[in-house]
Design an enzyme around this catalytic site. Structure first.
Site, PDB file in Angstrom:
ATOM      1  CG  HIS A  98      -8.500  19.495   0.614  1.00 15.12           C
ATOM      2  ND1 HIS A  98      -9.101  18.669  -0.312  1.00 15.12           N
ATOM      3  CD2 HIS A  98      -9.514  20.104   1.292  1.00 15.12           C
ATOM      4  CE1 HIS A  98     -10.416  18.783  -0.218  1.00 15.12           C
ATOM      5  NE2 HIS A  98     -10.688  19.641   0.749  1.00 15.12           N
ATOM      6  CB  SER A 112      19.863   6.360   4.678  1.00 15.74           C
ATOM      7  OG  SER A 112      20.628   6.484   3.490  1.00 15.74           O
TER       8      SER A 112
END
Length: 449
Positions: A155, A278
């Site tokens: 999870h 980037s």
């Protein structure tokens, strides 16, 4: 420039591969149609159905170089038909009256379906080869990091310790199962199509079944028990299996993507100077290859409903289905192959940051080992009571900070039952990996053969 990414000069290698584009190119598509026509002519000469001279001339001239593709395209547009213009072009290319004997007893879909299956066979060969390489890389990761302990997560949260070899072995076994699926699928998919206008082979009289059997022996394809002009379940299975195979590549890519996040930093796809993360943040080291693979698998998976939809076809012939398949078969092969090839590169040069794996084992100050403590207390308290006690202590540590060890030692219900050395042993993650190594060994004992 291409209108679609697979053919785009800029983007094509992100969405396809040179070898797969060639397999499903116009030139290869036409050549595969001609391969079927040539094989049919050879068989019909052998069975004295057409004159030997005509059959030999057809066989000689069934080369895509003898077809003017721009002219063929114009005629396809004019006639709204793919094969009639090809037959007319072949009649012009053949000497004498040989062109009159091409396509004897066949129908358009026979040629197109069988040509597609020949392309599918070539495409599956490429995918199997790539899958072998990816499987080998992942097996190597499993073997190399068999005993490298890391956090296991459920999870999205820290759960219990595993080893990175155990994680990679899970990938390897999934890849192996997919390879078996592809192999088994080939028997059902690599089947030729030759059955005439409505599937009865009426045009060839009593020789129809013999021609059909010999044609597919010539082409190296299985012979169907009955026509599959409107039985497209095998094509649907093909797309489903490719989607599963591509999906596993995407699953591995997603796991690497997740474990490359700055806060985890346990894995990183290959990096080389010059790779930019980037345009505005020079520090970024993004995982663009893995992101691209995840995107490819999503696109391939969304094609499955379209392939299933094509199972519902009309009567004995249905061009709607064929046009649908024409769009997605080559696309799915290209994207699946691209995803697998990219993951070969990623897994072959994967950076495994073992120091961060070790550091992350202790990120929660012992909470990772709550099960081991609970099981240790269960001997005297029973499992449920032990769970309740450890739960209470863990939630207090989670909310207020501190370490699980100190909290256990300070708890009256625990301190009387566990010595400090017992607690230290229970909180050691390297001693609580169960049979992780044994499972890795079991996977490594398997193979693709």
């Amino acid at each position: 420039m291409g209108a679609y990414v697979i053919d785009s000069a800029l983007f094509r290698d992100q969405f396809g591969t040179d070898s797969m584009r060639q397999i499903f190119s116009d030139e290869t598509t036409v050549q595969r149609w001609l391969d079927v026509e040539a094989a049919l002519a050879r068989v019909q000469v052998e069975l004295d159905i057409i004159p030997r001279e005509a059959g030999e001339e057809i066989d000689r001239k069934c080369k895509v170089e003898n077809i003017d593709l721009p002219e063929l395209k114009q005629e396809m547009d004019r006639t709204a038909h793919p094969i009639v213009p090809l037959l007319r072009a072949m009649k012009k290319a053949c000497d004498g009256e040989a062109g009159e004997y091409i396509h004897w007893g066949a129908t358009t879909q026979d040629i197109m379906d069988t040509g597609t299956i020949l392309q599918v066979r070539d495409g599956l060969d490429e995918i199997e080869s790539a899958y072998r390489a990816l499987y080998a890389n992942v097996r190597e990761l499993a073997a190399t990091y068999r005993d490298q302990v890391m956090v296991g997560r459920s999870h999205g949260q820290h759960a219990l310790p595993i080893t990175f070899g155990f994680k990679a072995a899970g990938w390897a076994e999934e890849l192996r199962r997919n390879f078996v699926r592809i192999r088994q699928m080939r028997e059902r998919v690599l089947v030729g199509q030759f059955s005439g206008a409505v599937g009865t082979l009426a045009a060839l009289g009593t020789q129809g079944l013999t021609v059909q059997r010999r044609l597919f022996e010539e082409l190296g394809l299985a012979c169907p028990s009955i026509t599959w002009h409107t039985s497209r379940d095998s094509i649907a299975e093909l797309i489903c299996v490719l989607a599963i195979a591509c999906g596993t590549a995407g699953k591995i890519a997603h796991e690497i993507f997740s474990l490359q996040k700055t806060d985890i930093a346990e894995l990183e796809e290959p990096f080389a100077p010059g790779k930019v993360g980037s345009s505005t943040m020079p520090h970024k080291r993004n995982p663009p290859i893995c992101e691209g693979v995840i995107a490819l698998t999503r696109i391939v998976r969304t094609t499955v409903p379209l392939a299933i939809e094509a199972i519902v076809a009309d009567h004995e012939r249905d061009k709607v289905v064929l046009q649908t398949e024409r769009e997605f078969i080559g696309r799915v092969f290209n994207m699946t192959h691209a995803a697998i090839k990219k993951m070969i590169f990623v897994t072959g040069g994967l950076s495994v940051r073992t120091e961060n794996m070790e550091k992350n084992l202790f990120a929660q100050n012992g909470l990772l080992m709550s099960e081991a403590v609970m099981m240790g207390l269960s001997d005297t308290l029973g499992r449920q009571e032990a769970h309740d006690i450890v739960y209470r202590i863990c939630m207090d540590v989670f909310e207020k900070g501190g370490s699980l060890k100190d909290a256990l030692l300070a708890d009256a219900e625990v301190s009387g039952r566990l010595q400090e050395r017992d607690i230290e042993r229970m909180l050691e993650p390297h001693g609580y990996i169960g049979h992780a190594g044994d499972f890795v060994d079991q996977v490594l004992a398997n193979s693709l053969e």
